[in-house]
Design a protein around this motif. Structure first.
Motif, PDB file in Angstrom:
ATOM      1  N   ALA A 121     -16.065   4.985  -2.294  1.00 35.07           N
ATOM      2  CA  ALA A 121     -15.404   3.801  -1.739  1.00 35.07           C
ATOM      3  C   ALA A 121     -14.605   4.200  -0.500  1.00 35.07           C
ATOM      4  CB  ALA A 121     -14.489   3.166  -2.777  1.00 35.07           C
ATOM      5  N   GLN A 122     -14.656   3.364   0.528  1.00 33.45           N
ATOM      6  CA  GLN A 122     -13.992   3.668   1.792  1.00 33.45           C
ATOM      7  C   GLN A 122     -12.465   3.685   1.671  1.00 33.45           C
ATOM      8  OE1 GLN A 122     -15.510   4.514   4.777  1.00 33.45           O
ATOM      9  NE2 GLN A 122     -17.297   4.670   3.463  1.00 33.45           N
ATOM     10  N   ASP A 123     -11.917   2.954   0.715  1.00 30.03           N
ATOM     11  CA  ASP A 123     -10.460   2.846   0.599  1.00 30.03           C
ATOM     12  C   ASP A 123      -9.882   3.708  -0.529  1.00 30.03           C
ATOM     13  OD1 ASP A 123     -11.574   1.304  -1.418  1.00 30.03           O
ATOM     14  OD2 ASP A 123     -10.046  -0.265  -1.289  1.00 30.03           O
ATOM     15  N   ARG A 124     -10.590   4.770  -0.878  1.00 29.70           N
ATOM     16  CA  ARG A 124     -10.083   5.675  -1.913  1.00 29.70           C
ATOM     17  C   ARG A 124      -8.825   6.399  -1.426  1.00 29.70           C
ATOM     18  NH1 ARG A 124     -14.368   9.140  -5.220  1.00 29.70           N
ATOM     19  NH2 ARG A 124     -12.484   9.477  -6.390  1.00 29.70           N
ATOM     20  N   THR A 125      -7.945   6.697  -2.359  1.00 28.98           N
ATOM     21  CA  THR A 125      -6.730   7.444  -2.069  1.00 28.98           C
ATOM     22  C   THR A 125      -6.925   8.878  -2.522  1.00 28.98           C
ATOM     23  OG1 THR A 125      -5.368   5.486  -2.399  1.00 28.98           O
ATOM     24  CG2 THR A 125      -4.258   7.604  -2.610  1.00 28.98           C
ATOM     25  N   ASP A 126      -6.416   9.829  -1.746  1.00 28.32           N
ATOM     26  CA  ASP A 126      -6.515  11.214  -2.176  1.00 28.32           C
ATOM     27  C   ASP A 126      -5.123  11.815  -2.303  1.00 28.32           C
ATOM     28  OD1 ASP A 126      -5.949  11.346   0.520  1.00 28.32           O
ATOM     29  OD2 ASP A 126      -7.165  13.088   0.866  1.00 28.32           O
ATOM     30  N   LEU A 127      -5.025  12.867  -3.077  1.00 28.29           N
ATOM     31  CA  LEU A 127      -3.783  13.602  -3.258  1.00 28.29           C
ATOM     32  C   LEU A 127      -3.965  14.993  -2.679  1.00 28.29           C
ATOM     33  CD1 LEU A 127      -3.040  12.702  -6.980  1.00 28.29           C
ATOM     34  CD2 LEU A 127      -1.990  11.708  -4.941  1.00 28.29           C
TER      35      LEU A 127
END
Length: 65
Positions: free
Chosen positions: A56-62
């Protein structure tokens, strides 16, 4: 051990020591131990709300350093 009042409520044992829980834990461990903190800035509810499918283009990463 200290707590997070919005989740755990106010616990008497936390009122005794105002230091962050990582400081309390560090002082309780042997001097040779290495303490690593992770996910300190996100609550479980945020991780669930930010969940997205792989790719998904709007994934969040840490970032972990």
């Amino acid at each position: 051990m200290c707590c997070w009042p919005p989740i755990d409520g106010v616990l008497p044992e936390c009122a005794v020591d105002a230091r962050p829980s990582s400081s309390v834990l560090r002082d309780a461990l042997p001097s040779t131990a290495r303490l690593v903190r992770t996910f300190n800035h996100l609550g479980f509810h945020q991780l669930e709300a930010l969940r997205r499918r792989a790719g998904a283009q709007d994934r969040t990463d840490l970032t972990i350093r």
